[in-house]
Design a protein around this motif. Structure first.
Motif, short mmCIF file in Angstrom:
data_model
loop_
_atom_site.label_atom_id
_atom_site.label_comp_id
_atom_site.label_asym_id
_atom_site.label_seq_id
_atom_site.Cartn_x
_atom_site.Cartn_y
_atom_site.Cartn_z
N GLY A 43 -5.04 9.51 -2.31
CA GLY A 43 -5.03 8.93 -0.96
C GLY A 43 -4.78 9.98 0.11
N TYR A 44 -5.48 9.84 1.23
CA TYR A 44 -5.33 10.80 2.34
C TYR A 44 -5.48 10.07 3.66
N GLU A 45 -5.01 10.72 4.71
CA GLU A 45 -5.37 10.28 6.05
C GLU A 45 -5.99 11.45 6.79
N LEU A 46 -6.87 11.14 7.69
CA LEU A 46 -7.67 12.19 8.33
C LEU A 46 -7.67 12.00 9.85
N MET A 99 0.83 -1.21 0.00
CA MET A 99 0.00 0.00 0.00
C MET A 99 0.87 1.26 0.00
N THR A 100 0.53 2.27 -0.84
CA THR A 100 1.34 3.48 -0.86
C THR A 100 0.90 4.43 0.26
N SER A 101 1.85 5.26 0.72
CA SER A 101 1.52 6.22 1.78
C SER A 101 0.60 7.29 1.25
N PRO A 102 -0.31 7.80 2.07
CA PRO A 102 -1.21 8.86 1.62
C PRO A 102 -0.45 10.13 1.26
N LEU A 103 -0.93 10.83 0.22
CA LEU A 103 -0.26 12.05 -0.23
C LEU A 103 -0.76 13.28 0.50
N VAL A 104 -1.95 13.18 1.06
CA VAL A 104 -2.57 14.34 1.72
C VAL A 104 -2.90 13.99 3.17
N LEU A 105 -2.58 14.92 4.06
CA LEU A 105 -2.97 14.80 5.47
C LEU A 105 -4.07 15.82 5.73
#
Ligand code: RP5
Length: 154
Positions: A32-35, A1-7
């Motif tokens: 992709g993002y993490e929230l 899985m690739t790391s999210p580009l947006v936080l």
């Protein structure tokens, strides 16, 4: 899985409804993002940790949404050289004018790219993040052009 580009950070659970417009936008572009909920004044250590880890894992853009004396985006910008987009949220009796001024009026040298108050701003934060990422991603740039053409047609 690739790391999210947006936080995506927001100051409170109560900001989630507005910030859903940002996640919807990133989903449309398959970015992709993490929230996280993390507050500049209630959980400053959590903010610092999230930003440092995100930058360390190769993340590209940070979006911070907050209301009232909205120092979240500025506090994030202080921790990183990644671009930071601030979404002022109209959660106060002042209708978000307080958040707008707190977010946009950064002293020279530490910018926060501030978008409109509320849902329109949350949408634009997503689009602006995609535009930044599209500078190095032709496929994303093509999707943005197609989306703009669809907007013209509608
Ligand atoms: C800010 O204060 C948050 O970003 C939110 O917009 C506002 C109110 O927070 P809650 O009292 O709903 O947690 O920190």
């Amino acid at each position: 899985m690739t790391s999210p580009l947006v936080l995506i950070l927001m100051g409170s659970e109560s900001d989630k409804e507005v910030m859903r417009e940002t996640t919807k936008t990133l989903d449309e572009f398959n970015v992709g993002y993490e929230l996280h909920v993390a507050s500049a004044h209630r959980t400053p250590d959590k903010v610092r940790k999230l930003v440092t880890e995100f930058e360390g894992q190769g993340g590209k853009v940070i979006i911070a949404g907050a209301g009232m004396a909205a120092h979240l985006a500025g506090a994030v910008a202080a921790q990183t050289t990644l671009p930071v987009i601030g979404v002022p949220i109209g959660s106060s009796p002042l209708g978000g004018l307080d958040a707008l001024l707190s977010t946009v009026q950064m002293p020279p040298g530490i910018p926060v790219a501030t978008v409109a108050i509320g849902v329109a701003g949350a949408r634009n934060a997503g689009v602006l993040a995609v535009q930044m990422l599209a500078l190095a991603d032709r496929e994303l740039a093509a999707k943005l052009k197609a989306q703009r053409e669809a907007l013209h047609r509608s």
